[in-house]
Design a protein around this motif. Structure first.
Motif, PDB file in Angstrom:
ATOM      1  N   ARG A  25       0.827  -1.211   0.000  1.00 12.79           N
ATOM      2  CA  ARG A  25       0.000   0.000   0.000  1.00 12.79           C
ATOM      3  C   ARG A  25       0.854   1.251   0.000  1.00 12.79           C
ATOM      4  O   ARG A  25       0.577   2.201  -0.728  1.00 12.79           O
ATOM      5  CB  ARG A  25      -0.928   0.012   1.221  1.00 12.79           C
ATOM      6  N   TYR A  27       3.931   1.471  -1.112  1.00 12.41           N
ATOM      7  CA  TYR A  27       4.586   1.533  -2.422  1.00 12.41           C
ATOM      8  C   TYR A  27       3.641   2.117  -3.475  1.00 12.41           C
ATOM      9  O   TYR A  27       4.021   3.002  -4.247  1.00 12.41           O
ATOM     10  CB  TYR A  27       5.056   0.134  -2.826  1.00 12.41           C
ATOM     11  N   ARG A  28       2.398   1.627  -3.514  1.00 13.21           N
ATOM     12  CA  ARG A  28       1.434   2.154  -4.489  1.00 13.21           C
ATOM     13  C   ARG A  28       1.134   3.622  -4.233  1.00 13.21           C
ATOM     14  O   ARG A  28       1.023   4.416  -5.169  1.00 13.21           O
ATOM     15  CB  ARG A  28       0.147   1.344  -4.441  1.00 13.21           C
ATOM     16  N   ARG A  29       1.030   3.992  -2.971  1.00 15.08           N
ATOM     17  CA  ARG A  29       0.755   5.393  -2.636  1.00 15.08           C
ATOM     18  C   ARG A  29       1.902   6.288  -3.083  1.00 15.08           C
ATOM     19  O   ARG A  29       1.684   7.352  -3.663  1.00 15.08           O
ATOM     20  CB  ARG A  29       0.554   5.518  -1.122  1.00 15.08           C
ATOM     21  N   ASN A  30       3.135   5.852  -2.840  1.00 12.50           N
ATOM     22  CA  ASN A  30       4.283   6.642  -3.261  1.00 12.50           C
ATOM     23  C   ASN A  30       4.345   6.753  -4.781  1.00 12.50           C
ATOM     24  O   ASN A  30       4.718   7.807  -5.303  1.00 12.50           O
ATOM     25  CB  ASN A  30       5.579   6.032  -2.721  1.00 12.50           C
ATOM     26  N   ARG A  31       3.996   5.673  -5.503  1.00 11.81           N
ATOM     27  CA  ARG A  31       3.978   5.750  -6.968  1.00 11.81           C
ATOM     28  C   ARG A  31       2.942   6.753  -7.449  1.00 11.81           C
ATOM     29  O   ARG A  31       3.197   7.512  -8.381  1.00 11.81           O
ATOM     30  CB  ARG A  31       3.679   4.376  -7.560  1.00 11.81           C
ATOM     31  N   ARG A  32       1.753   6.759  -6.822  1.00 12.88           N
ATOM     32  CA  ARG A  32       0.723   7.732  -7.207  1.00 12.88           C
ATOM     33  C   ARG A  32       1.185   9.151  -6.935  1.00 12.88           C
ATOM     34  O   ARG A  32       0.969  10.053  -7.750  1.00 12.88           O
ATOM     35  CB  ARG A  32      -0.574   7.460  -6.434  1.00 12.88           C
ATOM     36  N   ILE A  33       1.821   9.361  -5.785  1.00 12.77           N
ATOM     37  CA  ILE A  33       2.291  10.707  -5.443  1.00 12.77           C
ATOM     38  C   ILE A  33       3.349  11.160  -6.435  1.00 12.77           C
ATOM     39  O   ILE A  33       3.332  12.301  -6.920  1.00 12.77           O
ATOM     40  CB  ILE A  33       2.830  10.732  -3.995  1.00 12.77           C
ATOM     41  N   ARG A  34       4.300  10.267  -6.765  1.00 11.25           N
ATOM     42  CA  ARG A  34       5.335  10.621  -7.740  1.00 11.25           C
ATOM     43  C   ARG A  34       4.740  10.912  -9.112  1.00 11.25           C
ATOM     44  O   ARG A  34       5.137  11.865  -9.782  1.00 11.25           O
ATOM     45  CB  ARG A  34       6.360   9.494  -7.861  1.00 11.25           C
ATOM     46  N   GLY A  35       3.781  10.103  -9.536  1.00  6.04           N
ATOM     47  CA  GLY A  35       3.136  10.334 -10.831  1.00  6.04           C
ATOM     48  C   GLY A  35       2.417  11.669 -10.876  1.00  6.04           C
ATOM     49  O   GLY A  35       2.527  12.424 -11.843  1.00  6.04           O
ATOM     50  N   THR A  36       1.685  11.978  -9.816  1.00  2.88           N
ATOM     51  CA  THR A  36       0.984  13.261  -9.744  1.00  2.88           C
ATOM     52  C   THR A  36       1.968  14.421  -9.740  1.00  2.88           C
ATOM     53  O   THR A  36       1.751  15.435 -10.417  1.00  2.88           O
ATOM     54  CB  THR A  36       0.103  13.315  -8.476  1.00  2.88           C
TER      55      THR A  36
END
Length: 59
Positions: A25, A27-36
């Motif tokens: 969770r 890891y996925r949250r950090n990926r979303r934050i980086r993408g945004t």
């Protein structure tokens, strides 16, 4: 009951699975934050470049 015995009654698979779920969770949250963040950065660069171009074309 003895707290030590209660702690040992939990299978180790369940404890590890909880940690794995928490890590995935995060890891996925950090990926979303980086993408945004990258989308915002690109949008700001394009907006600044576009406004500069318009300023140069129409003085």
């Amino acid at each position: 009951m003895d707290p030590e015995r209660e702690r040992l009654d939990i299978p180790p698979e369940l404890e590890e699975r909880d940690d794995d779920m928490r890590q995935s969770r995060v890891y996925r949250r950090n990926r979303r934050i980086r993408g945004t963040a990258w989308i915002v950065i690109v949008a700001l660069i394009l907006a600044a470049g576009g406004s500069t171009l318009l300023t140069l074309l129409f003085p």
